[in-house]
Design a protein around this motif. Structure first.
Motif, short mmCIF file in Angstrom:
data_model
loop_
_atom_site.label_atom_id
_atom_site.label_comp_id
_atom_site.label_asym_id
_atom_site.label_seq_id
_atom_site.Cartn_x
_atom_site.Cartn_y
_atom_site.Cartn_z
N GLN A 78 0.82 -1.21 0.00
CA GLN A 78 0.00 0.00 0.00
C GLN A 78 0.86 1.26 0.00
O GLN A 78 0.48 2.27 -0.60
N GLY A 79 1.99 1.22 0.66
CA GLY A 79 2.88 2.37 0.69
C GLY A 79 3.37 2.73 -0.70
O GLY A 79 3.43 3.90 -1.08
N LEU A 80 3.74 1.71 -1.47
CA LEU A 80 4.19 1.96 -2.84
C LEU A 80 3.06 2.48 -3.72
O LEU A 80 3.28 3.31 -4.61
N MET A 81 1.85 2.00 -3.48
CA MET A 81 0.71 2.47 -4.27
C MET A 81 0.41 3.94 -3.95
O MET A 81 0.11 4.72 -4.86
N VAL A 82 0.49 4.33 -2.69
CA VAL A 82 0.27 5.73 -2.33
C VAL A 82 1.36 6.60 -2.92
O VAL A 82 1.09 7.69 -3.46
N LEU A 83 2.60 6.13 -2.86
CA LEU A 83 3.71 6.86 -3.47
C LEU A 83 3.50 6.99 -4.98
O LEU A 83 3.73 8.06 -5.56
N GLY A 84 3.06 5.93 -5.61
CA GLY A 84 2.76 5.98 -7.04
C GLY A 84 1.65 6.97 -7.37
O GLY A 84 1.72 7.69 -8.37
N ALA A 85 0.62 7.01 -6.53
CA ALA A 85 -0.48 7.97 -6.74
C ALA A 85 0.01 9.40 -6.62
O ALA A 85 -0.36 10.26 -7.42
N LEU A 86 0.85 9.66 -5.61
CA LEU A 86 1.40 11.01 -5.45
C LEU A 86 2.27 11.41 -6.64
O LEU A 86 2.15 12.53 -7.16
N LEU A 87 3.13 10.52 -7.07
CA LEU A 87 3.99 10.82 -8.20
C LEU A 87 3.18 11.01 -9.49
O LEU A 87 3.49 11.89 -10.29
N ALA A 88 2.16 10.19 -9.67
CA ALA A 88 1.32 10.34 -10.86
C ALA A 88 0.56 11.67 -10.83
O ALA A 88 0.43 12.34 -11.85
N GLY A 89 0.08 12.06 -9.66
CA GLY A 89 -0.61 13.34 -9.53
C GLY A 89 0.31 14.51 -9.84
O GLY A 89 -0.07 15.43 -10.57
N PHE A 90 1.51 14.48 -9.27
CA PHE A 90 2.46 15.54 -9.57
C PHE A 90 2.85 15.53 -11.04
O PHE A 90 3.05 16.58 -11.65
N GLY A 91 2.95 14.35 -11.62
CA GLY A 91 3.27 14.24 -13.04
C GLY A 91 2.20 14.85 -13.93
O GLY A 91 2.50 15.54 -14.91
N VAL A 92 0.94 14.62 -13.57
CA VAL A 92 -0.16 15.19 -14.35
C VAL A 92 -0.12 16.72 -14.29
O VAL A 92 -0.25 17.40 -15.32
N PHE A 93 0.09 17.27 -13.12
CA PHE A 93 0.12 18.73 -13.01
C PHE A 93 1.38 19.33 -13.62
O PHE A 93 1.34 20.43 -14.16
N PHE A 94 2.49 18.60 -13.60
CA PHE A 94 3.68 19.06 -14.30
C PHE A 94 3.44 19.08 -15.80
O PHE A 94 3.78 20.05 -16.49
N LEU A 95 2.83 18.02 -16.33
CA LEU A 95 2.50 17.96 -17.75
C LEU A 95 1.54 19.08 -18.13
O LEU A 95 1.69 19.72 -19.18
N ARG A 96 0.58 19.34 -17.27
CA ARG A 96 -0.40 20.42 -17.52
C ARG A 96 0.29 21.78 -17.57
O ARG A 96 0.05 22.58 -18.47
N ASP A 97 1.17 22.05 -16.61
CA ASP A 97 1.88 23.33 -16.59
C ASP A 97 2.85 23.46 -17.77
O ASP A 97 2.99 24.53 -18.35
N PHE A 98 3.51 22.37 -18.12
CA PHE A 98 4.43 22.38 -19.26
C PHE A 98 3.68 22.66 -20.56
O PHE A 98 4.12 23.47 -21.38
N ALA A 99 2.53 22.01 -20.72
CA ALA A 99 1.71 22.25 -21.91
C ALA A 99 1.19 23.68 -21.93
O ALA A 99 1.08 24.30 -23.00
N GLN A 100 0.87 24.23 -20.76
CA GLN A 100 0.39 25.61 -20.69
C GLN A 100 1.48 26.58 -21.14
O GLN A 100 1.20 27.52 -21.89
N VAL A 101 2.70 26.35 -20.74
CA VAL A 101 3.81 27.22 -21.17
C VAL A 101 4.00 27.12 -22.68
O VAL A 101 4.18 28.12 -23.37
N LEU A 102 3.94 25.90 -23.22
CA LEU A 102 4.08 25.74 -24.66
C LEU A 102 2.95 26.42 -25.41
O LEU A 102 3.16 27.01 -26.47
N GLY A 103 1.75 26.34 -24.87
CA GLY A 103 0.61 26.99 -25.51
C GLY A 103 0.69 28.50 -25.45
O GLY A 103 0.35 29.19 -26.41
N GLU A 104 1.13 29.05 -24.32
CA GLU A 104 1.25 30.50 -24.19
C GLU A 104 2.33 31.07 -25.10
O GLU A 104 2.23 32.22 -25.53
N ASN A 105 3.35 30.28 -25.39
CA ASN A 105 4.43 30.74 -26.27
C ASN A 105 4.13 30.50 -27.74
O ASN A 105 4.91 30.90 -28.59
#
Length: 135
Positions: A78-105
């Motif tokens: 369960q610890g690894l699954m929670v860690l995976g969920a946190l990393l996946a969540g941060f990854g989604v928001f990083f991808l979202r912010d990266f795409a936003q920068v590319l779109g704004e430019n």
């Protein structure tokens, strides 16, 4: 010589501010006015599309959380699954912010930059959910 225009000093001042300071229901008209005046409205277009895509992003995050927490407690890890969920969540928001920068430019189209990160996150979360539940 006098030139008639519908631009006001306030509108010009606001156009160089952050798009987040303009109410979302006023953004389409504001974008049209900016483009008609010859100013770049790409950050405002990107902000509008990102705000419209936010509910889908939140839904994708719920699916990511569900995919990582639907397992049985007895199976362990369960610890690894929670860690995976946190990393996946941060990854989604990083991808979202990266795409936003590319779109704004202007590197990628605004609609693609705003709507693809939640679509990709939703599809990957559904694939993981189906894989883990199938068993």
């Amino acid at each position: 010589m006098r030139l008639e225009t519908d631009l006001t000093p306030t509108a010009l001042r606001d156009s160089f501010g952050a798009p987040a300071t303009i109410p979302i229901w006023e953004l389409p008209a504001f974008i049209t006015a900016l483009e008609r005046a010859g100013f770049a409205a790409l950050p405002h277009r990107m902000w509008l599309q990102m705000e419209l895509a936010t509910p889908w992003t939140l839904m994708a995050m719920v699916l990511v959380g569900a995919a990582f927490t639907m397992g049985h407690i007895r199976s362990g890890g369960q610890g690894l699954m929670v860690l995976g969920a946190l990393l996946a969540g941060f990854g989604v928001f990083f991808l979202r912010d990266f795409a936003q920068v590319l779109g704004e430019n202007g590197q990628i189209p605004v609609v693609l930059a705003a709507w693809n990160p939640p679509a990709v996150a939703t599809l990957l979360a559904l694939a993981l959910l189906l894989h883990l539940e199938e068993g």
